[in-house]
Design a protein around this motif. Structure first.
Motif, mmCIF file in Angstrom:
data_model
loop_
_atom_site.group_PDB
_atom_site.id
_atom_site.type_symbol
_atom_site.label_atom_id
_atom_site.label_comp_id
_atom_site.label_asym_id
_atom_site.label_seq_id
_atom_site.Cartn_x
_atom_site.Cartn_y
_atom_site.Cartn_z
ATOM 1 N N ALA A 1 -15.162 -23.308 50.868
ATOM 2 C CA ALA A 1 -15.633 -21.881 50.528
ATOM 3 C C ALA A 1 -16.960 -21.827 50.715
ATOM 4 C CB ALA A 1 -15.401 -21.922 48.940
ATOM 5 N N GLY A 2 -17.909 -22.680 50.740
ATOM 6 C CA GLY A 2 -19.210 -22.139 50.994
ATOM 7 C C GLY A 2 -19.332 -21.880 52.654
ATOM 8 N N ASP B 1 -27.783 -20.693 50.552
ATOM 9 C CA ASP B 1 -28.062 -20.226 49.215
ATOM 10 C C ASP B 1 -28.826 -21.525 48.768
ATOM 11 O OD1 ASP B 1 -28.521 -19.481 46.586
ATOM 12 O OD2 ASP B 1 -26.283 -19.532 45.951
ATOM 13 N N PRO B 2 -30.318 -21.196 48.986
ATOM 14 C CA PRO B 2 -31.332 -22.325 48.914
ATOM 15 C C PRO B 2 -31.762 -22.516 47.259
ATOM 16 C CG PRO B 2 -32.086 -20.945 50.568
ATOM 17 C CD PRO B 2 -31.057 -20.327 49.890
ATOM 18 N N PRO B 3 -31.776 -21.514 46.291
ATOM 19 C CA PRO B 3 -31.929 -21.876 45.012
ATOM 20 C C PRO B 3 -30.753 -22.459 44.518
ATOM 21 C CG PRO B 3 -32.130 -19.285 45.345
ATOM 22 C CD PRO B 3 -31.697 -20.081 46.769
ATOM 23 N N ALA B 4 -29.353 -22.180 44.846
ATOM 24 C CA ALA B 4 -28.357 -23.108 44.231
ATOM 25 C C ALA B 4 -28.386 -24.586 44.812
ATOM 26 C CB ALA B 4 -26.757 -22.470 44.605
ATOM 27 N N ALA C 1 -22.038 -27.132 49.456
ATOM 28 C CA ALA C 1 -21.398 -25.706 49.471
ATOM 29 C C ALA C 1 -22.496 -24.475 49.466
ATOM 30 C CB ALA C 1 -20.524 -25.568 48.251
ATOM 31 N N ALA C 2 -23.519 -24.976 48.757
ATOM 32 C CA ALA C 2 -24.825 -24.114 48.759
ATOM 33 C C ALA C 2 -25.434 -23.961 50.176
ATOM 34 C CB ALA C 2 -25.850 -24.401 47.718
ATOM 35 N N VAL C 3 -25.870 -25.216 50.599
ATOM 36 C CA VAL C 3 -26.168 -25.315 52.027
ATOM 37 C C VAL C 3 -25.317 -24.461 53.078
ATOM 38 C CG1 VAL C 3 -26.695 -26.858 54.014
ATOM 39 C CG2 VAL C 3 -27.576 -27.579 51.524
#
Length: 523
Positions: free
Chosen positions: A285-286, A331-334, A325-327
């Motif tokens: 999904a990311g 999405d750095p904060p996640a 997934a965040a990478v």
């Protein structure tokens, strides 16, 4: 003859029909019969048997919360209390195990089934306690061995071999997972309801171990099984398919799998035993920009782990997938939030040498440094090797590729690309996925330093081996970035190869280039 006397054999027969239907994989018929018994004023023994059948059916159909409700009901009404094996559903959905009755009366004889049930319950409880994963794996292995000796298959909410494989995979030991499910397949442990599940987990262990060809063959074998496909198996199957396609670097294939994945996730509630496939789908999904759609399920996973006290065995791989997934979603904060969860888990088990939680925490920290442009080649090499040793060779290769893209040192770039290729060498080489519909072009990749030189073709008009690989993927419609992902070279290097082929073949336009490449490849 009175009505109660007539009712007793009828409900008992109906429960027996439900049990037999469940053991042959006819779960819809089993659910119908068990539910019919539960709706009557049947004897308590029949009600308890029916509840356990329906709980097992719910578990297979991805509704472990409903299974847990049935076990909780049994615990409240039955003098002997709930079976220890009910921990599969109760702990798997974040619930407390009910206390045993103070005076259970005459103890049940220590049969193979009761012994296996006790070991399963003990293992599930150990798996959510600090340092309990090794004993959990041992007890589940022994439970499976006990059930092999039973004259008839035993219906549980899950197979102890499947649960043991999940524990082994979460420990980063795919070889142990493979051994467990191989034994289960050889002995047909549990019968029809578990055959596809064991095959799928065997294939997952192959994927985790880097043998993608074997994983593809195992997935095909599971899909070819004649038994009906239920939600739990469908979720694992589609996540396994997505995992194989992702490791092949095929973004178009991921788009084709995603619609099926969405349906599978909708049909399956989040529970402890589904974190592995849902985590894999989170990474996908990311990559596809679909994390927002999966957000409620990821939140449910976070809440489940929090309710269980963040057990490191289950939490570390979950937060690792969420980190990846965040990478992928930029999405750095996640990414930093999940890296912090990994660091907390690693601190809890710091004394355990080789703990997967420690490996993943260090990997997340190194990955964040790389994303910030701080590439320490020795650190990346060590971390990538640790990931590979833990059954995460593909993730190690991705880290090396990220380092190659972000370094300005040509020697480091070459070393990182060689590291990535080496981690995926041999059986781990990416496998081709089934043809998929065309997808929108990937966004432009940031420029990366080109290598010092690209080996030229031996003579004009003839393609080198590497150029042939690039040409075949280009004709398949892949973007430069997708080709780079597939071959573990940078998009800039792909562009360099394409420019060289165009000059050597004398192609004046992109259309001419495609025609010339087809002619060259067919020659």
């Amino acid at each position: 003859m009175s009505a109660p006397e007539l009712e007793r054999p009828m409900t008992t027969d109906l429960v027996t029909i439900a049990e037999q239907a469940a053991l042959t994989g006819e779960l819809v018929e089993a659910a119908r019969c068990a539910d019919e018994v539960l709706a009557t004023d049947a004897p308590e023994r029949d009600l308890v048997r029916a509840a356990r059948v329906l709980a097992a059916v719910h578990a297979h159909r991805g509704m472990l919360t409903d299974a847990a409700e049935l076990h909780a009901w049994v615990a409240a009404v039955a003098p002997t209390g709930v079976s220890p094996a009910a921990a599969i559903a109760l702990v798997g959905t974040g619930r407390e195990l009910p206390a045993s009755p103070a005076d259970p009366g005459r103890p049940a004889p220590p049969t193979l089934r009761t012994g296996a049930d006790g070991l399963v319950g003990k293992a599930i409880r150990a798996s959510v306690r600090p340092g309990g994963s090794a004993s959990a794996l041992s007890d589940l292995t022994r439970a499976a061995a006990m059930l092999e000796c039973c004259a008839t298959p035993v219906l549980h909410d899950d197979s102890p071999a499947a649960l043991g494989a999940l524990v082994a995979l979460h420990r980063g030991e795919p070889d142990l997972a493979r051994t467990l499910v191989d034994r289960a397949l050889a002995t047909d442990l549990g019968g029809a309801p578990y055959r596809r599940r064991h095959l799928l987990l065997r294939a997952w262990a192959d994927m985790a171990g880097g043998d993608l060809l074997a994983a593809r063959a195992g997935l095909d074998a599971a899909n070819a099984r004649p038994e009906p496909v239920h939600a739990r198996d469908e979720l694992v199957a589609v996540a396994l398919e997505a995992g194989l396609v992702r490791r092949a670097g095929d973004t178009r294939g991921l788009l084709a799998v995603w619609s099926r994945a969405r349906e599978a996730v909708l049909r399956h509630a989040v529970d402890l035993w589904s974190l592995l496939p849902i985590g894999e789908l989170a990474v996908v999904a990311g990559r596809l920009g679909q994390l927002g759609w999966l957000a409620p399920h990821l939140q449910a996973g976070d809440e489940l782990l929090a309710a269980l006290g963040e057990p490191v065995l289950w939490a570390a791989p979950w937060h690792w997938c969420a980190f990846l997934a965040a990478v992928a979603a930029d999405d750095p904060p996640a990414a930093q939030r999940h890296a912090a969860h990994l660091a907390e888990g690693a601190a809890d088990v710091a004394a355990q040498a080789g703990s997967l939680a420690v490996v993943l925490s260090r990997a997340a920290r190194t990955w964040l440094h790389v994303l910030a442009g701080d590439v320490d080649a020795d650190e990346v090499t060590a971390v990538a090797g640790s990931l590979s040793d833990a059954g995460l060779a593909y993730d190690g290769a991705r880290l090396a590729k990220e380092a190659a893209v972000r370094t300005s040192d040509k020697r480091v770039l070459a070393a990182m690309l060689n590291l990535a290729r080496g981690l995926l060498a041999g059986p781990a080489a990416p496998v081709e996925s089934a043809p998929a519909p065309a997808a929108p072009s990937s966004p432009a990749e940031p420029a990366a330093p080109a290598p010092a030189a690209v080996t030229p073709s031996p003579r004009p008009g003839v393609l080198s081996d590497r150029e042939r690989e690039v040409a075949e993927l280009l004709l398949d419609g892949l973007t430069y970035r997708e080709i780079g992902d597939r071959l573990f070279i940078t998009a800039k290097t792909v562009e360099h190869h394409v420019r060289g082929m165009r000059q050597r073949l004398g192609s004046e336009s992109r259309t001419d280039l495609f025609a010339d490449l087809r002619a060259s490849l067919s020659g």
